[in-house]
Motif scaffolding. Structure first.
Motif, PDB file in Angstrom:
ATOM      1  N   SER A   1     -11.076  16.062   8.820  1.00 36.78           N
ATOM      2  CA  SER A   1     -10.022  16.244   9.817  1.00 36.78           C
ATOM      3  C   SER A   1      -9.119  17.397   9.414  1.00 36.78           C
ATOM      4  O   SER A   1      -9.055  17.798   8.260  1.00 36.78           O
ATOM      5  N   ASP A   2      -8.409  17.937  10.397  1.00 39.53           N
ATOM      6  CA  ASP A   2      -7.448  19.003  10.117  1.00 39.53           C
ATOM      7  C   ASP A   2      -6.258  18.489   9.320  1.00 39.53           C
ATOM      8  O   ASP A   2      -5.556  19.253   8.678  1.00 39.53           O
ATOM      9  N   GLU A   3      -6.011  17.170   9.377  1.00 42.31           N
ATOM     10  CA  GLU A   3      -4.889  16.602   8.655  1.00 42.31           C
ATOM     11  C   GLU A   3      -5.292  16.334   7.213  1.00 42.31           C
ATOM     12  O   GLU A   3      -6.463  16.119   6.899  1.00 42.31           O
ATOM     13  N   PRO A   4      -4.330  16.327   6.279  1.00 42.48           N
ATOM     14  CA  PRO A   4      -4.654  16.109   4.869  1.00 42.48           C
ATOM     15  C   PRO A   4      -5.199  14.719   4.626  1.00 42.48           C
ATOM     16  O   PRO A   4      -4.796  13.751   5.272  1.00 42.48           O
ATOM     17  N   SER A   5      -6.111  14.594   3.677  1.00 40.70           N
ATOM     18  CA  SER A   5      -6.668  13.308   3.307  1.00 40.70           C
ATOM     19  C   SER A   5      -5.866  12.718   2.181  1.00 40.70           C
ATOM     20  O   SER A   5      -5.344  13.413   1.315  1.00 40.70           O
ATOM     21  N   ALA A   6      -5.717  11.396   2.185  1.00 38.61           N
ATOM     22  CA  ALA A   6      -4.933  10.735   1.156  1.00 38.61           C
ATOM     23  C   ALA A   6      -5.504   9.354   0.903  1.00 38.61           C
ATOM     24  O   ALA A   6      -6.357   8.864   1.630  1.00 38.61           O
ATOM     25  N   THR A   7      -5.045   8.736  -0.142  1.00 35.33           N
ATOM     26  CA  THR A   7      -5.438   7.375  -0.465  1.00 35.33           C
ATOM     27  C   THR A   7      -4.307   6.426  -0.133  1.00 35.33           C
ATOM     28  O   THR A   7      -3.138   6.796  -0.136  1.00 35.33           O
ATOM     29  N   ASN A   8      -4.682   5.179   0.174  1.00 34.36           N
ATOM     30  CA  ASN A   8      -3.716   4.165   0.522  1.00 34.36           C
ATOM     31  C   ASN A   8      -4.067   2.919  -0.285  1.00 34.36           C
ATOM     32  O   ASN A   8      -4.655   1.978   0.204  1.00 34.36           O
ATOM     33  N   ARG A   9      -3.682   2.932  -1.568  1.00 32.33           N
ATOM     34  CA  ARG A   9      -4.074   1.891  -2.487  1.00 32.33           C
ATOM     35  C   ARG A   9      -2.963   0.845  -2.629  1.00 32.33           C
ATOM     36  O   ARG A   9      -1.795   1.176  -2.619  1.00 32.33           O
ATOM     37  N   LYS A  10      -3.404  -0.394  -2.859  1.00 33.10           N
ATOM     38  CA  LYS A  10      -2.462  -1.465  -3.029  1.00 33.10           C
ATOM     39  C   LYS A  10      -2.005  -1.552  -4.480  1.00 33.10           C
ATOM     40  O   LYS A  10      -2.804  -1.484  -5.406  1.00 33.10           O
ATOM     41  N   ARG A  11      -0.706  -1.680  -4.669  1.00 33.06           N
ATOM     42  CA  ARG A  11      -0.141  -1.777  -6.017  1.00 33.06           C
ATOM     43  C   ARG A  11       1.213  -2.441  -5.933  1.00 33.06           C
ATOM     44  O   ARG A  11       1.783  -2.624  -4.859  1.00 33.06           O
ATOM     45  N   LYS A  12       1.782  -2.790  -7.091  1.00 36.52           N
ATOM     46  CA  LYS A  12       3.117  -3.391  -7.122  1.00 36.52           C
ATOM     47  C   LYS A  12       4.147  -2.352  -6.674  1.00 36.52           C
ATOM     48  O   LYS A  12       4.121  -1.207  -7.106  1.00 36.52           O
ATOM     49  N   THR A  13       5.060  -2.781  -5.829  1.00 36.93           N
ATOM     50  CA  THR A  13       6.072  -1.848  -5.328  1.00 36.93           C
ATOM     51  C   THR A  13       7.046  -1.436  -6.417  1.00 36.93           C
ATOM     52  O   THR A  13       7.685  -0.397  -6.325  1.00 36.93           O
ATOM     53  N   THR A  14       7.174  -2.225  -7.461  1.00 40.03           N
ATOM     54  CA  THR A  14       8.078  -1.870  -8.560  1.00 40.03           C
ATOM     55  C   THR A  14       7.546  -0.723  -9.380  1.00 40.03           C
ATOM     56  O   THR A  14       8.262  -0.123 -10.169  1.00 40.03           O
ATOM     57  N   ASP A  15       6.241  -0.369  -9.214  1.00 35.63           N
ATOM     58  CA  ASP A  15       5.649   0.734  -9.945  1.00 35.63           C
ATOM     59  C   ASP A  15       5.652   2.026  -9.141  1.00 35.63           C
ATOM     60  O   ASP A  15       5.149   3.039  -9.574  1.00 35.63           O
ATOM     61  N   ALA A  16       6.196   1.964  -7.921  1.00 30.04           N
ATOM     62  CA  ALA A  16       6.122   3.124  -7.013  1.00 30.04           C
ATOM     63  C   ALA A  16       6.961   4.276  -7.565  1.00 30.04           C
ATOM     64  O   ALA A  16       8.022   4.074  -8.098  1.00 30.04           O
TER      65      ALA A  16
ATOM     66  N   TYR B   1       0.850  -1.182   0.000  1.00 31.31           N
ATOM     67  CA  TYR B   1       0.000   0.000   0.000  1.00 31.31           C
ATOM     68  C   TYR B   1       0.889   1.237   0.000  1.00 31.31           C
ATOM     69  O   TYR B   1       1.816   1.352   0.802  1.00 31.31           O
ATOM     70  N   ILE B   2       0.595   2.170  -0.908  1.00 28.34           N
ATOM     71  CA  ILE B   2       1.439   3.336  -1.100  1.00 28.34           C
ATOM     72  C   ILE B   2       0.669   4.608  -0.776  1.00 28.34           C
ATOM     73  O   ILE B   2      -0.451   4.808  -1.270  1.00 28.34           O
ATOM     74  N   CYS B   3       1.239   5.462   0.051  1.00 27.46           N
ATOM     75  CA  CYS B   3       0.636   6.741   0.381  1.00 27.46           C
ATOM     76  C   CYS B   3       0.696   7.660  -0.833  1.00 27.46           C
ATOM     77  O   CYS B   3       1.757   7.824  -1.449  1.00 27.46           O
ATOM     78  N   SER B   4      -0.432   8.281  -1.173  1.00 27.35           N
ATOM     79  CA  SER B   4      -0.478   9.147  -2.349  1.00 27.35           C
ATOM     80  C   SER B   4       0.167  10.510  -2.104  1.00 27.35           C
ATOM     81  O   SER B   4       0.363  11.269  -3.055  1.00 27.35           O
TER      82      SER B   4
END
Length: 285
Positions: free
Chosen positions: A270-285, A240-243
Protein backbone atom coordinates in the motif's frame (compact mmCIF):
# COMPACT_ATOMS: atom_id res chain seq x y z
CA UNK A 1 13.48 29.88 23.23
CA UNK A 2 16.15 29.08 25.77
CA UNK A 3 15.81 25.77 27.57
CA UNK A 4 15.23 25.59 31.30
CA UNK A 5 18.73 24.29 32.27
CA UNK A 6 20.34 27.47 30.86
CA UNK A 7 18.34 29.65 33.23
CA UNK A 8 19.64 30.95 36.56
CA UNK A 9 17.44 30.23 39.56
CA UNK A 10 17.19 32.08 42.84
CA UNK A 11 17.27 29.64 45.77
CA UNK A 12 15.04 31.69 48.07
CA UNK A 13 12.36 32.74 45.56
CA UNK A 14 9.68 30.36 44.25
CA UNK A 15 6.90 30.46 41.68
CA UNK A 16 3.96 28.19 42.51
CA UNK A 17 1.15 27.66 40.01
CA UNK A 18 -1.85 26.05 41.73
CA UNK A 19 -4.44 24.13 39.70
CA UNK A 20 -7.64 24.20 41.78
CA UNK A 21 -10.35 21.62 41.03
CA UNK A 22 -13.77 23.33 41.14
CA UNK A 23 -15.79 20.42 39.75
CA UNK A 24 -19.24 20.63 41.43
CA UNK A 25 -19.81 16.88 40.99
CA UNK A 26 -16.93 16.18 43.40
CA UNK A 27 -17.55 18.90 46.00
CA UNK A 28 -21.26 18.11 46.27
CA UNK A 29 -20.39 14.58 47.45
CA UNK A 30 -17.28 15.43 49.50
CA UNK A 31 -17.25 15.46 53.31
CA UNK A 32 -15.19 18.68 53.14
CA UNK A 33 -17.06 21.74 51.86
CA UNK A 34 -15.49 23.93 49.19
CA UNK A 35 -15.51 26.99 51.48
CA UNK A 36 -13.60 25.08 54.18
CA UNK A 37 -11.10 23.90 51.60
CA UNK A 38 -10.37 27.46 50.42
CA UNK A 39 -9.33 28.60 53.88
CA UNK A 40 -6.16 26.49 53.50
CA UNK A 41 -4.95 28.21 50.36
CA UNK A 42 -1.95 30.53 50.31
CA UNK A 43 -0.35 30.77 46.86
CA UNK A 44 0.80 33.07 44.11
CA UNK A 45 -0.98 31.97 40.93
CA UNK A 46 -4.27 30.06 40.95
CA UNK A 47 -5.84 28.37 37.93
CA UNK A 48 -9.36 27.03 38.41
CA UNK A 49 -9.91 23.61 36.83
CA UNK A 50 -13.60 23.32 36.04
CA UNK A 51 -15.82 20.69 34.50
CA UNK A 52 -16.04 22.48 31.15
CA UNK A 53 -13.33 25.14 31.26
CA UNK A 54 -10.29 26.42 33.14
CA UNK A 55 -9.05 29.95 33.73
CA UNK A 56 -6.75 32.15 35.81
CA UNK A 57 -8.53 33.34 38.95
CA UNK A 58 -5.63 34.94 40.80
CA UNK A 59 -2.15 36.19 39.91
CA UNK A 60 -0.19 38.05 42.57
CA UNK A 61 2.12 39.54 39.94
CA UNK A 62 -0.67 41.55 38.31
CA UNK A 63 -0.88 45.24 39.21
CA UNK A 64 -4.53 45.01 40.25
CA UNK A 65 -3.93 42.29 42.82
CA UNK A 66 -0.91 44.05 44.28
CA UNK A 67 -2.83 47.27 44.86
CA UNK A 68 -5.94 45.74 46.46
CA UNK A 69 -5.90 46.49 50.18
CA UNK A 70 -2.14 47.06 50.13
CA UNK A 71 -1.63 43.32 49.94
CA UNK A 72 -3.55 42.46 53.14
CA UNK A 73 -4.63 38.83 53.31
CA UNK A 74 -8.40 39.47 53.80
CA UNK A 75 -8.46 41.61 50.65
CA UNK A 76 -6.50 39.02 48.69
CA UNK A 77 -8.84 36.23 49.79
CA UNK A 78 -11.87 38.34 48.89
CA UNK A 79 -10.51 38.90 45.39
CA UNK A 80 -9.78 35.21 44.98
CA UNK A 81 -13.21 34.17 46.22
CA UNK A 82 -14.94 36.65 43.92
CA UNK A 83 -13.01 35.43 40.87
CA UNK A 84 -13.71 31.81 41.80
CA UNK A 85 -17.43 32.47 42.16
CA UNK A 86 -17.57 34.15 38.76
CA UNK A 87 -15.64 31.29 37.18
CA UNK A 88 -17.82 28.59 38.76
CA UNK A 89 -21.01 30.33 37.62
CA UNK A 90 -19.67 30.55 34.07
CA UNK A 91 -18.51 26.93 34.13
CA UNK A 92 -21.90 25.79 35.42
CA UNK A 93 -23.65 27.53 32.53
CA UNK A 94 -21.38 25.74 30.07
CA UNK A 95 -22.19 22.45 31.79
CA UNK A 96 -25.85 22.72 30.91
CA UNK A 97 -24.94 22.17 27.26
CA UNK A 98 -23.09 18.91 27.94
CA UNK A 99 -24.70 15.56 26.99
CA UNK A 100 -25.80 13.14 29.71
CA UNK A 101 -23.54 10.26 30.67
CA UNK A 102 -20.22 12.09 30.53
CA UNK A 103 -17.65 11.21 33.20
CA UNK A 104 -17.62 13.88 35.93
CA UNK A 105 -13.94 14.72 35.41
CA UNK A 106 -12.27 18.13 35.32
CA UNK A 107 -10.18 19.64 32.53
CA UNK A 108 -6.83 18.80 34.10
CA UNK A 109 -5.10 18.77 30.72
CA UNK A 110 -6.20 22.33 30.00
CA UNK A 111 -5.10 23.73 33.36
CA UNK A 112 -1.73 21.95 33.10
CA UNK A 113 -1.19 23.51 29.68
CA UNK A 114 -2.09 26.95 30.99
CA UNK A 115 0.30 26.55 33.93
CA UNK A 116 3.16 25.53 31.63
CA UNK A 117 2.46 28.47 29.31
CA UNK A 118 2.56 30.84 32.27
CA UNK A 119 5.88 29.38 33.43
CA UNK A 120 7.37 29.60 29.94
CA UNK A 121 6.37 33.27 29.84
CA UNK A 122 8.27 33.76 33.09
CA UNK A 123 11.26 31.90 31.61
CA UNK A 124 11.39 34.42 28.75
CA UNK A 125 11.20 37.44 31.05
CA UNK A 126 14.90 37.34 32.00
CA UNK A 127 17.88 35.22 32.98
CA UNK A 128 17.06 35.20 36.71
CA UNK A 129 13.65 33.94 37.79
CA UNK A 130 12.06 31.95 40.63
CA UNK A 131 12.12 28.17 40.68
CA UNK A 132 8.73 27.12 39.29
CA UNK A 133 6.58 24.22 40.35
CA UNK A 134 2.96 23.21 39.83
CA UNK A 135 0.63 22.06 42.61
CA UNK A 136 -2.50 20.16 41.58
CA UNK A 137 -5.28 20.11 44.19
CA UNK A 138 -7.58 17.56 42.60
CA UNK A 139 -10.63 15.61 43.71
CA UNK A 140 -12.34 14.64 40.45
CA UNK A 141 -11.69 11.24 38.82
CA UNK A 142 -9.33 10.87 35.88
CA UNK A 143 -10.74 11.59 32.43
CA UNK A 144 -9.47 8.83 30.10
CA UNK A 145 -10.14 10.97 27.03
CA UNK A 146 -7.53 13.45 28.31
CA UNK A 147 -4.76 10.84 28.54
CA UNK A 148 -2.74 11.98 25.50
CA UNK A 149 -2.98 15.69 26.34
CA UNK A 150 -2.05 15.11 29.99
CA UNK A 151 0.94 12.93 29.12
CA UNK A 152 2.16 15.58 26.65
CA UNK A 153 1.92 18.18 29.40
CA UNK A 154 3.79 15.90 31.82
CA UNK A 155 6.66 15.35 29.40
CA UNK A 156 6.79 19.08 28.64
CA UNK A 157 7.08 19.80 32.37
CA UNK A 158 9.82 17.17 32.68
CA UNK A 159 11.79 18.71 29.84
CA UNK A 160 11.43 22.19 31.36
CA UNK A 161 12.44 20.82 34.78
CA UNK A 162 9.14 21.87 36.39
CA UNK A 163 8.05 19.49 39.19
CA UNK A 164 4.35 18.70 39.42
CA UNK A 165 3.15 18.20 42.99
CA UNK A 166 -0.25 16.61 43.44
CA UNK A 167 -2.60 16.42 46.41
CA UNK A 168 -5.53 14.16 45.62
CA UNK A 169 -8.69 14.53 47.71
CA UNK A 170 -11.02 12.04 46.03
CA UNK A 171 -12.02 8.56 47.16
CA UNK A 172 -9.90 6.73 44.57
CA UNK A 173 -6.34 7.73 43.77
CA UNK A 174 -5.44 9.38 40.46
CA UNK A 175 -3.20 7.46 38.07
CA UNK A 176 -2.58 10.62 36.02
CA UNK A 177 -1.35 12.62 39.01
CA UNK A 178 0.77 9.74 40.29
CA UNK A 179 2.54 9.56 36.94
CA UNK A 180 2.85 13.36 36.72
CA UNK A 181 4.60 13.64 40.09
CA UNK A 182 6.77 10.56 39.54
CA UNK A 183 8.00 11.57 36.07
CA UNK A 184 8.67 15.24 36.91
CA UNK A 185 10.22 14.65 40.34
CA UNK A 186 7.33 16.16 42.29
CA UNK A 187 5.51 14.95 45.39
CA UNK A 188 2.23 13.03 45.28
CA UNK A 189 0.16 12.51 48.39
CA UNK A 190 -3.40 11.48 49.16
CA UNK A 191 -4.36 12.78 52.63
CA UNK A 192 -6.14 10.21 54.75
CA UNK A 193 -7.74 12.85 56.97
CA UNK A 194 -9.09 15.94 55.21
CA UNK A 195 -9.37 17.69 58.57
CA UNK A 196 -5.59 17.88 58.61
CA UNK A 197 -5.32 19.28 55.10
CA UNK A 198 -3.63 22.48 56.28
CA UNK A 199 -0.83 20.45 57.87
CA UNK A 200 -0.27 18.49 54.65
CA UNK A 201 -0.20 21.64 52.53
CA UNK A 202 2.16 23.39 54.93
CA UNK A 203 4.66 20.60 55.66
CA UNK A 204 4.67 18.73 52.32
CA UNK A 205 3.61 21.05 49.50
CA UNK A 206 4.52 24.39 51.07
CA UNK A 207 8.27 23.70 51.06
CA UNK A 208 10.33 25.20 48.23
CA UNK A 209 12.54 23.08 46.00
CA UNK A 210 15.75 24.09 47.76
CA UNK A 211 14.45 23.10 51.21
CA UNK A 212 13.26 19.72 49.96
CA UNK A 213 16.87 18.55 49.79
CA UNK A 214 16.90 18.52 53.60
CA UNK A 215 13.46 16.98 54.25
CA UNK A 216 12.02 13.48 54.19
CA UNK A 217 9.00 13.86 51.94
CA UNK A 218 6.55 11.08 50.96
CA UNK A 219 8.04 8.66 48.43
CA UNK A 220 6.03 7.22 45.53
CA UNK A 221 4.67 3.77 46.38
CA UNK A 222 2.78 1.63 43.88
CA UNK A 223 2.52 4.20 41.10
CA UNK A 224 -0.19 3.24 38.59
CA UNK A 225 1.44 3.42 35.16
CA UNK A 226 -1.49 2.01 33.21
CA UNK A 227 -2.47 3.85 30.04
CA UNK A 228 -5.80 4.57 28.38
CA UNK A 229 -6.61 3.13 24.97
CA UNK A 230 -7.05 5.60 22.13
CA UNK A 231 -10.16 3.87 20.77
CA UNK A 232 -12.51 3.65 23.76
CA UNK A 233 -10.62 5.81 26.33
CA UNK A 234 -10.56 2.94 28.85
CA UNK A 235 -7.74 2.21 31.29
CA UNK A 236 -6.17 -1.11 30.28
CA UNK A 237 -3.44 -3.47 31.53
CA UNK A 238 -2.71 -5.02 28.12
CA UNK A 239 -3.13 -3.39 24.74
CA UNK A 240 -1.99 -3.20 21.13
CA UNK A 241 0.61 -0.53 20.41
CA UNK A 242 1.36 1.04 17.03
CA UNK A 243 5.07 0.74 16.22
CA UNK A 244 5.04 4.08 14.36
CA UNK A 245 3.30 6.57 16.68
CA UNK A 246 2.95 4.40 19.82
CA UNK A 247 -0.83 4.78 19.92
CA UNK A 248 -2.49 2.26 22.24
CA UNK A 249 -5.59 0.21 21.42
CA UNK A 250 -7.50 -2.36 23.44
CA UNK A 251 -8.04 -4.60 20.40
CA UNK A 252 -6.23 -5.43 17.18
CA UNK A 253 -6.94 -3.07 14.27
CA UNK A 254 -6.08 -3.10 10.57
CA UNK A 255 -5.13 0.57 10.52
CA UNK A 256 -3.93 3.07 13.09
CA UNK A 257 -6.54 5.78 13.60
CA UNK A 258 -3.86 8.24 14.77
CA UNK A 259 -1.14 8.13 12.10
CA UNK A 260 -2.88 6.08 9.39
CA UNK A 261 -0.29 3.30 9.33
CA UNK A 262 -1.51 -0.05 7.99
CA UNK A 263 -0.84 -3.01 10.25
CA UNK A 264 0.21 -6.42 8.98
CA UNK A 265 2.40 -7.75 6.16
CA UNK A 266 -0.54 -8.16 3.80
CA UNK A 267 -0.70 -4.40 3.37
CA UNK A 268 3.00 -3.75 2.65
CA UNK A 269 2.36 -2.81 -1.01
CA UNK A 270 0.00 0.00 0.00
CA UNK A 271 1.00 3.63 -0.40
CA UNK A 272 0.59 4.02 3.36
CA UNK A 273 3.42 2.98 5.72
CA UNK A 274 3.38 -0.55 7.11
CA UNK A 275 3.54 -1.09 10.84
CA UNK A 276 3.08 -3.71 13.50
CA UNK A 277 0.29 -3.81 16.04
CA UNK A 278 1.56 -6.09 18.79
CA UNK A 279 -0.03 -6.74 22.14
CA UNK A 280 2.01 -5.81 25.21
CA UNK A 281 1.67 -4.34 28.70
CA UNK A 282 0.72 -0.68 28.54
CA UNK A 283 3.15 0.10 31.36
CA UNK A 284 6.01 -0.80 28.98
CA UNK A 285 4.86 1.61 26.26
Amino acid sequence: MASAPSKLYSDDVSLVVVLLDTNPFFWSSSSLSFSQFLTHLNQVVVIATGYNSCDYVYDSSSTGNQSVGNGRMPSLCATLLQNLEEFMNKDEQLGKQEPEGRIACSLLSGSLSMALCYIQRVFRSGLLHPQPRILCLQGSPDGPEQYVAIMNAIFSAQRSMVPIDSCYLGAQNSAFLQQASYITGGVHHKPQQLDGLFQYLLTIFGTDLHSRNFLQLPKPVGVDFRASCFCHKNTIDMGYICSVCLSIYCKHLKKCSTCGSVFGQAQTQSDEPSATNRKRKTTDA
